[in-house]
Design an enzyme around this catalytic site. Structure first.
Site, PDB file in Angstrom:
ATOM      1  N   GLU A  91      61.830-101.197 -13.072  1.00 28.97           N
ATOM      2  CA  GLU A  91      62.078-102.140 -11.978  1.00 28.97           C
ATOM      3  C   GLU A  91      61.743-103.559 -12.415  1.00 28.97           C
ATOM      4  O   GLU A  91      60.706-103.802 -13.033  1.00 28.97           O
ATOM      5  CB  GLU A  91      61.267-101.767 -10.741  1.00 28.97           C
ATOM      6  CG  GLU A  91      61.582-102.634  -9.533  1.00 28.97           C
ATOM      7  CD  GLU A  91      61.021-102.089  -8.232  1.00 28.97           C
ATOM      8  OE1 GLU A  91      61.338-102.657  -7.174  1.00 28.97           O
ATOM      9  OE2 GLU A  91      60.272-101.088  -8.264  1.00 28.97           O
ATOM     10  N   GLY A 135      65.094 -98.626  -1.025  1.00 31.24           N
ATOM     11  CA  GLY A 135      65.113 -99.038   0.376  1.00 31.24           C
ATOM     12  C   GLY A 135      66.437 -98.831   1.057  1.00 31.24           C
ATOM     13  O   GLY A 135      66.815 -99.582   1.960  1.00 31.24           O
ATOM     14  N   GLY A 136      67.160 -97.794   0.659  1.00 31.45           N
ATOM     15  CA  GLY A 136      68.486 -97.563   1.223  1.00 31.45           C
ATOM     16  C   GLY A 136      68.503 -97.303   2.719  1.00 31.45           C
ATOM     17  O   GLY A 136      69.496 -97.591   3.388  1.00 31.45           O
ATOM     18  N   HIS A 196      61.464-102.024   1.382  1.00 31.36           N
ATOM     19  CA  HIS A 196      60.962-100.676   1.612  1.00 31.36           C
ATOM     20  C   HIS A 196      60.645-100.489   3.091  1.00 31.36           C
ATOM     21  O   HIS A 196      60.076-101.383   3.727  1.00 31.36           O
ATOM     22  CB  HIS A 196      59.694-100.426   0.787  1.00 31.36           C
ATOM     23  CG  HIS A 196      59.965-100.117  -0.647  1.00 31.36           C
ATOM     24  ND1 HIS A 196      59.229-100.669  -1.676  1.00 31.36           N
ATOM     25  CD2 HIS A 196      60.886 -99.314  -1.246  1.00 31.36           C
ATOM     26  CE1 HIS A 196      59.691-100.212  -2.838  1.00 31.36           C
ATOM     27  NE2 HIS A 196      60.690 -99.401  -2.588  1.00 31.36           N
ATOM     28  N   ASP A 203      59.721 -90.907  -8.657  1.00 29.45           N
ATOM     29  CA  ASP A 203      59.964 -92.201  -8.031  1.00 29.45           C
ATOM     30  C   ASP A 203      58.679 -93.016  -8.059  1.00 29.45           C
ATOM     31  O   ASP A 203      57.598 -92.507  -7.738  1.00 29.45           O
ATOM     32  CB  ASP A 203      60.419 -91.973  -6.580  1.00 29.45           C
ATOM     33  CG  ASP A 203      60.758 -93.254  -5.854  1.00 29.45           C
ATOM     34  OD1 ASP A 203      61.290 -94.179  -6.496  1.00 29.45           O
ATOM     35  OD2 ASP A 203      60.505 -93.316  -4.630  1.00 29.45           O
ATOM     36  N   HIS A 204      58.774 -94.264  -8.434  1.00 28.92           N
ATOM     37  CA  HIS A 204      57.617 -95.162  -8.482  1.00 28.92           C
ATOM     38  C   HIS A 204      56.439 -94.547  -9.245  1.00 28.92           C
ATOM     39  O   HIS A 204      55.317 -94.479  -8.732  1.00 28.92           O
ATOM     40  CB  HIS A 204      57.174 -95.564  -7.069  1.00 28.92           C
ATOM     41  CG  HIS A 204      58.119 -96.515  -6.395  1.00 28.92           C
ATOM     42  ND1 HIS A 204      58.219 -97.846  -6.745  1.00 28.92           N
ATOM     43  CD2 HIS A 204      59.032 -96.306  -5.419  1.00 28.92           C
ATOM     44  CE1 HIS A 204      59.145 -98.424  -5.992  1.00 28.92           C
ATOM     45  NE2 HIS A 204      59.660 -97.517  -5.191  1.00 28.92           N
TER      46      HIS A 204
END
Length: 277
Positions: A134, A206-207, A178, A82-83
């Protein structure tokens, strides 16, 4: 069950009409808890770790922990970066055995973002590993990185970006944020517009702060993956916080860690069940 290839996991989700949660880990306890929660719910998803958190757990360690955590599992689970903040991190994770990758160059100008993603795609696709990129920027705090900008994804850039980069998933900025300190204001019409243009499935970061009815509605707009970090971290940290508040001498790390694993697994099972209801 072994760690599932990212392309296979995406196809499995699409064939069965699942939304894939991606739960952020940091350590052994979080990794085991996420695997336990998904298995408990009997639903697929990702264990993921960011470049930032690899400061504590290198790629080989996370792959090892994930394999151990999945040993008795029966549901498809992938391991995602991730990221990913650098090409070097991407390579290190692919080489270690990660089955899905995000390269995040969204902070760069459009053309530079494309070039960074293309480089990652060329490397990852050689090993049959899908790449998430992204386009746009989210407000809020992602671990120790604070971003005050709110640059929503421009639909007019989507087709060109995906075509030039060859990415397999596209993370979008549509009012999601986020962390839990800023209220998200998800622009569903914008998401729908992007979904009609994008040739690849979409991802929402950012769920944790987004109402479940919004996530469920977003499923109609080619949203395949949604990231959850803060909800699980809160369940983990609060376990130790409650014990300390009840007794300032509480120091049984093993007992509290076992309790934290159970609490996080319950949260993961709850989240994956709700978003797929």
């Amino acid at each position: 069950m072994k760690i599932v290839n990212g392309f296979d996991l995406m196809k499995y989700a699409q064939d069965h009409h699942y939304m894939l949660p991606a739960f952020n880990t940091t350590n052994l306890e979080m990794t085991y808890a996420i695997a336990k929660g998904l298995n408990k719910a009997k639903l697929p998803g990702y264990i993921q770790i960011s470049s930032n958190n690899l400061r504590l757990s290198d790629p080989e360690a996370i792959v090892y922990l994930t394999k151990k955590a999945l040993a008795d599992n029966d549901v498809p689970i992938g391991l995602h970066l991730d990221h990913g903040k650098s090409y070097e991190d991407v390579k290190a994770c692919v080489n270690a055995g990660f089955t899905s990758i995000m390269i995040d160059a969204s902070h760069l100008p459009f053309e530079e973002n494309i070039e960074e993603v293309k480089r990652a795609v060329e490397y990852c696709h050689f090993y049959n590993v899908p790449v998430e990129a992204e386009l746009g920027c989210l407000q809020g705090k992602e671990e120790d990185i604070v971003n005050e900008a709110d640059a929503k994804t421009d639909p007019d850039m989507v087709a060109d970006f995906v075509a030039q980069t060859g990415c397999d998933l596209l993370a979008v900025a549509v009012g999601n944020v986020h962390g839990l300190d800023i209220e998200p204001k998800v622009d569903l019409p914008l998401l729908e517009q992007i979904s009609k243009i994008s040739p690849v499935p979409l991802v929402m970061h950012g769920g944790s702060g987004i109402p479940f009815d919004i996530i469920q509605k977003a499923r109609e707009f080619n949203l395949l993956k949604v990231n959850y970090g803060s909800d699980l971290r809160k369940a983990f940290v609060s376990t130790f916080g409650r014990a300390y508040e009840a007794n300032h001498n509480a120091c049984s790390v093993i007992e509290l860690s076992i309790e934290a694993v159970e609490n996080v697994s319950e949260k993961a099972a709850e989240l994956v069940t709700i978003i797929n209801s």
